[in-house]
Design a protein around this motif. Structure first.
Motif, short mmCIF file in Angstrom:
data_model
loop_
_atom_site.label_atom_id
_atom_site.label_comp_id
_atom_site.label_asym_id
_atom_site.label_seq_id
_atom_site.Cartn_x
_atom_site.Cartn_y
_atom_site.Cartn_z
N LEU A 253 0.54 -1.01 -0.07
CA LEU A 253 0.47 -0.51 0.12
C LEU A 253 1.15 1.03 -0.68
N GLU A 254 1.41 1.38 0.91
CA GLU A 254 2.46 2.42 1.02
C GLU A 254 3.20 2.58 -0.59
N THR A 255 3.50 1.48 -0.97
CA THR A 255 4.64 1.39 -2.73
C THR A 255 3.22 2.38 -3.63
N HIS A 256 2.48 2.07 -3.34
CA HIS A 256 0.98 2.45 -4.73
C HIS A 256 0.36 3.39 -4.70
N SER A 257 -0.35 3.61 -2.92
CA SER A 257 -1.45 4.86 -2.42
C SER A 257 -0.40 5.62 -2.20
N PRO A 258 -0.31 6.87 -3.05
CA PRO A 258 0.29 8.07 -2.35
C PRO A 258 0.38 8.88 -1.50
N HIS A 259 -0.95 8.32 -0.73
CA HIS A 259 -2.00 8.91 0.11
C HIS A 259 -1.19 8.28 1.40
N TYR A 260 -1.48 7.00 1.41
CA TYR A 260 -0.96 6.27 2.59
C TYR A 260 0.57 6.50 2.91
N GLY A 261 0.84 6.41 1.66
CA GLY A 261 3.10 6.34 1.70
C GLY A 261 3.15 8.12 2.50
N ASN A 262 3.03 9.15 2.12
CA ASN A 262 3.17 10.06 2.79
C ASN A 262 2.02 10.33 3.84
N PHE A 263 1.33 9.71 3.61
CA PHE A 263 1.21 10.00 5.84
C PHE A 263 1.98 8.92 6.72
N LEU A 264 2.45 7.83 6.03
CA LEU A 264 3.63 7.23 7.09
C LEU A 264 4.44 8.26 6.92
N GLU A 265 5.33 8.99 5.81
CA GLU A 265 6.26 9.55 5.81
C GLU A 265 5.82 10.93 6.82
N VAL A 266 5.02 11.53 7.05
CA VAL A 266 4.72 12.83 7.92
C VAL A 266 4.62 12.48 9.24
N VAL A 267 3.70 11.64 9.79
CA VAL A 267 3.30 10.55 10.99
C VAL A 267 5.24 10.24 11.38
N GLU A 268 5.90 10.19 10.68
CA GLU A 268 7.25 9.09 11.34
C GLU A 268 8.02 10.34 11.00
N GLU A 269 7.92 11.35 10.66
CA GLU A 269 8.65 12.48 10.99
C GLU A 269 8.36 13.32 12.00
N SER A 270 7.00 13.74 12.45
CA SER A 270 6.11 14.27 13.30
C SER A 270 5.83 13.87 14.45
N GLY A 271 5.43 12.34 14.72
CA GLY A 271 5.00 11.91 15.62
C GLY A 271 5.63 12.22 17.46
N PRO A 272 5.04 11.83 17.66
CA PRO A 272 3.56 11.72 18.12
C PRO A 272 2.23 13.64 18.41
N VAL A 273 1.72 13.28 17.00
CA VAL A 273 0.96 13.97 16.74
C VAL A 273 0.19 14.14 16.27
N GLN A 274 -1.21 15.07 16.06
CA GLN A 274 -2.02 15.13 16.53
C GLN A 274 -2.37 15.31 14.57
N LEU A 275 -3.90 14.77 14.49
CA LEU A 275 -4.66 14.09 13.16
C LEU A 275 -4.88 15.88 12.25
#
Length: 293
Positions: free
Chosen positions: A90-112
């Motif tokens: 999913l991370e490879t083929h869904s840009p929305h999911y991949g970008n979501f994981l990237e943002v959470v990894e860079e900023s987490g713990p983080v609010q919606l």
């Protein structure tokens, strides 16, 4: 059908699995999906379009849908309960999911709201866009696959990168204990704290899986009898209430269809020890020891 849409469609992980499996079994029309999955025509179309966008299925010249090689690998990973591989696809083929994981990894713990801001910044020069619903959709995928956790009390997202508690787990626990200990008045402090709240705060701080926390706390309690006390609680205790459910996924028992059973557990578990559930903890002696395995 066109699969062009800037935001992710509100399609659950279960529906992605079901649609891909059906299209792998035989070519499917929109009407077929509508009937087999017992959904409206609009929802069937929406499910197919998002599954096409992720490259799990493709539309043929005769307006039917068949699974791609990516979709076949996706279903195989589901059958093997290889959630890491499912997430990777999913991370490879869904840009929305991949970008979501990237943002959470860079900023987490983080609010919606902060996740949404980060995604909007990333999407500035792309054909994609995000809103609260789309973040919750891909967040739901991640939570069920174990690639993200969401603090059940504060709603913060984070990546649980660690399966092993650090050697200073006991010191971190004391720090979280102090943070959560409520002041009832001058010099008066709450004696017992909710294990679910301690778990959620500490796991977010350490980016630790919940299972790893449970195992570490159980071991710590055994090693520090008389210093650290676990306490039970009645079934209606507030220690088990949470704003957000903990979401998981497992294979369904239906042999006719590869699917997922999904559980949103609002009543959070405590710690099990010697066959008994404990929902509170208190510290009598701060000179704790913790022997890592």
């Amino acid at each position: 059908m066109s699969d062009e849409r800037p935001t992710v469609r509100p399609v659950t992980l279960a529906r992605l699995v079901e649609a891909t499996h059906l299209c792998r079994t035989s070519a499917q029309t929109t009407d077929d999906i509508e009937e087999r999955l017992d959904m409206s025509h609009r929802r069937a179309r929406e499910t197919l379009l998002e599954t096409v966008r992720i490259d799990l299925i493709t539309e043929t010249d005769d307006d039917t849908f068949v699974a791609t090689t990516v979709g076949e690998a996706f279903v195989d990973a589901i059958r093997d309960e290889n959630w890491i591989e499912v997430s990777s696809i999913l991370e490879t083929h869904s840009p929305h999911y991949g970008n979501f994981l990237e943002v959470v990894e860079e900023s987490g713990p983080v609010q919606l709201e902060t996740v949404l801001e980060g995604l909007e910044d990333q999407a500035e020069f792309t054909p994609y866009s995000y809103n609260q619903t789309s973040v919750e959709v891909v967040g739901d995928w991640g939570k069920r696959l174990g690639t993200v956790q969401r603090n059940a009390f504060t709603g913060e997202y984070y990546r649980p990168k660690n399966d092993d508690p650090p050697p200073n787990f006991h010191y971190t626990l004391l720090g979280v204990y102090d943070e959560l200990e409520e002041t009832a008045g001058v010099g008066l402090r709450q004696r017992y704290l909710s294990i679910p709240e301690v778990r959620e705060r500490l796991c977010a701080n350490l980016q630790l899986t919940r299972q790893a926390f449970d195992e570490a706390l159980a071991a710590l309690a055994k090693e520090n009898v008389g210093k650290l006390e676990l306490s039970g609680a009645p079934m209606d205790t507030g220690a088990k209430e949470a704003r957000y459910g903990i979401k998981e996924m497992a294979l369904a028992g239906d042999d006719m269809l590869v699917s997922t059973s999904q559980s949103t557990e609002k009543v959070m578990q405590g710690i099990e020890q010697y066959g008994k559930q404990y929902y509170y903890l208190t510290v009598h002696d701060r000179e704790l020891t913790y022997t890592t395995q």
